[in-house]
Design a protein around this motif. Sequence first.
Motif, PDB file in Angstrom:
ATOM      1  N   MET A   1      -1.425   5.225   3.706  1.00  0.00           N
ATOM      2  CA  MET A   1      -2.430   4.860   4.720  1.00  0.00           C
ATOM      3  C   MET A   1      -1.792   4.117   5.897  1.00  0.00           C
ATOM      4  SD  MET A   1      -5.680   2.358   4.059  1.00  0.00           S
ATOM      5  CE  MET A   1      -7.066   2.300   5.187  1.00  0.00           C
TER       6      MET A   1
ATOM      7  N   TYR B   1       0.157  13.749   7.717  1.00  0.00           N
ATOM      8  CA  TYR B   1      -0.387  13.027   6.562  1.00  0.00           C
ATOM      9  C   TYR B   1       0.722  12.806   5.545  1.00  0.00           C
ATOM     10  CZ  TYR B   1      -3.611  11.496   2.916  1.00  0.00           C
ATOM     11  OH  TYR B   1      -4.263  10.751   1.974  1.00  0.00           O
TER      12      TYR B   1
ATOM     13  N   ASP C   1       0.834  -1.203   0.000  1.00  0.00           N
ATOM     14  CA  ASP C   1       0.000   0.000   0.000  1.00  0.00           C
ATOM     15  C   ASP C   1       0.870   1.254   0.000  1.00  0.00           C
ATOM     16  OD1 ASP C   1      -1.467   2.201   1.855  1.00  0.00           O
ATOM     17  OD2 ASP C   1      -2.821   1.176   0.488  1.00  0.00           O
ATOM     18  N   GLY C   2       0.487   2.219  -0.869  1.00  0.00           N
ATOM     19  CA  GLY C   2       1.276   3.443  -0.961  1.00  0.00           C
ATOM     20  C   GLY C   2       2.542   3.238  -1.769  1.00  0.00           C
TER      21      GLY C   2
ATOM     22  N   TYR D   1     -10.570   9.760   5.157  1.00  0.00           N
ATOM     23  CA  TYR D   1     -10.567   9.784   3.691  1.00  0.00           C
ATOM     24  C   TYR D   1     -12.031   9.774   3.285  1.00  0.00           C
ATOM     25  CZ  TYR D   1      -8.405   9.825  -0.828  1.00  0.00           C
ATOM     26  OH  TYR D   1      -7.954  10.231  -2.059  1.00  0.00           O
TER      27      TYR D   1
ATOM     28  N   LYS E   1     -11.976   6.497  -1.712  1.00  0.00           N
ATOM     29  CA  LYS E   1     -10.893   5.901  -2.540  1.00  0.00           C
ATOM     30  C   LYS E   1     -10.445   4.546  -2.010  1.00  0.00           C
ATOM     31  CE  LYS E   1      -6.056   6.437  -3.872  1.00  0.00           C
ATOM     32  NZ  LYS E   1      -4.823   7.231  -3.849  1.00  0.00           N
TER      33      LYS E   1
HETATM   34  P1  FBP Z   1      -2.755   2.309  -3.166  1.00  0.00           P
HETATM   35  O1  FBP Z   1      -3.324   1.198  -2.425  1.00  0.00           O
HETATM   36  O2  FBP Z   1      -3.115   2.258  -4.594  1.00  0.00           O
HETATM   37  O3  FBP Z   1      -1.339   2.518  -2.894  1.00  0.00           O
HETATM   38  O4  FBP Z   1      -3.510   3.678  -2.687  1.00  0.00           O
HETATM   39  C1  FBP Z   1      -3.842   3.884  -1.452  1.00  0.00           C
HETATM   40  C2  FBP Z   1      -3.233   5.181  -0.916  1.00  0.00           C
HETATM   41  O5  FBP Z   1      -1.969   5.437  -1.416  1.00  0.00           O
HETATM   42  C3  FBP Z   1      -3.226   5.132   0.592  1.00  0.00           C
HETATM   43  O6  FBP Z   1      -2.070   4.552   1.104  1.00  0.00           O
HETATM   44  C4  FBP Z   1      -3.306   6.598   0.977  1.00  0.00           C
HETATM   45  O7  FBP Z   1      -3.908   6.799   2.227  1.00  0.00           O
HETATM   46  C5  FBP Z   1      -4.135   7.196  -0.143  1.00  0.00           C
HETATM   47  O8  FBP Z   1      -4.086   6.280  -1.247  1.00  0.00           O
HETATM   48  C6  FBP Z   1      -3.564   8.503  -0.584  1.00  0.00           C
HETATM   49  O9  FBP Z   1      -4.492   9.066  -1.454  1.00  0.00           O
HETATM   50  P2  FBP Z   1      -4.339  10.600  -1.900  1.00  0.00           P
HETATM   51  O10 FBP Z   1      -3.078  10.649  -2.687  1.00  0.00           O
HETATM   52  O11 FBP Z   1      -5.588  10.844  -2.705  1.00  0.00           O
HETATM   53  O12 FBP Z   1      -4.333  11.425  -0.651  1.00  0.00           O
END
Ligand code: FBP
Length: 300
Positions: A212, A208, A106-107, A229, A239
């Motif tokens: 996540m 932030y 994630d991220g 979110y 999202k």
């Molecule tokens: P992925 O699972 O595709 O990585 O996206 C999730 C994420 O990156 C989360 O880790 C994070 O909280 C969020 O999207 C960030 O979204 P934004 O860039 O819209 O703030």
Amino acid sequence: MTLYRGYLKMQKKFNKKDNKMRDIFDAIQKSAKRIRKAIDIKDIGYSQQENSSGETQLELDIKCDMIIEEEFSKVSSINTIASEEKEHEEVLHVEGKYYIAYDPLDGSSLVDVNLSVGSIFGIYEGAFGAEKMVAACYVVYGPRTEMVFSENKTKLYLLQADEFEFVKEIQLTEKGKLNAPGGTQQNWEPYHKELVDSFFAEGYRLRYSGGMVPDLHQILLKGGGLFSYPATSDKPAGKLRRLFEVFPFAFVYKTSGGEAINGTSDLLTLGFAHIHDTSPCFFGSKYEINRVKEVYAKNA
Ligand code: FBP
């Protein structure tokens, strides 16, 4: 049947159940160690492939997904897996009773700017669904590698000399100091902006990173606050994905004495129609979540 024999029978049943969860716990640890090494490579380019949300996958996303699938395929108690990086779920062992949905990295887009990222696991019994959740786990790949595992309690582990060592149990306080507001601010509802600003007016500090896992980990370890979110004009369904991201963190936060809602309802009461469904989400200590409920009950 003597009392003692009854006790032995229960012990055997409990140990069998414990062992099955133990096998999953071990497979997650093995995956995390391999992913830690995979992250530390020079080339983290994009692949030619897209995931089911239309995002171009990093080679690293695909590699981490393969690592987890390899480790889970060796665990007979895992019936079905679902990955954020794959369109459909996959049956591994028809005799198995656990269903695991996971976000391999994630991220991941933060790796090339050297920010912390993570893996997220939701462990369900008998089928996928918030009400079927029996455990949740996430791993943070940051300056150090830490794992948090929630079943009846929430426990923190630190990777030391290639072994995850137990550090402590985690419990949230009633009220925190940190505010992590996600989503594109220009697309926020005015009442949501007011809510977020009201916490800063109360002295909350902005924390932030866009990841996540590290953002929720910081609030959990620093005693509390709010991660949000919301539904936005560009993402009316939010999202973050229910099965892979939202339900696991809802389980961790609730098991740690916090709350997790979609603005009005407990996230662990929500259903899903498609494994890649998303949801607005708010995770935090009780004080902050009650404030969210008040504002959203009036406006949403
Ligand atoms: P992925 O699972 O595709 O990585 O996206 C999730 C994420 O990156 C989360 O880790 C994070 O909280 C969020 O999207 C960030 O979204 P934004 O860039 O819209 O703030």
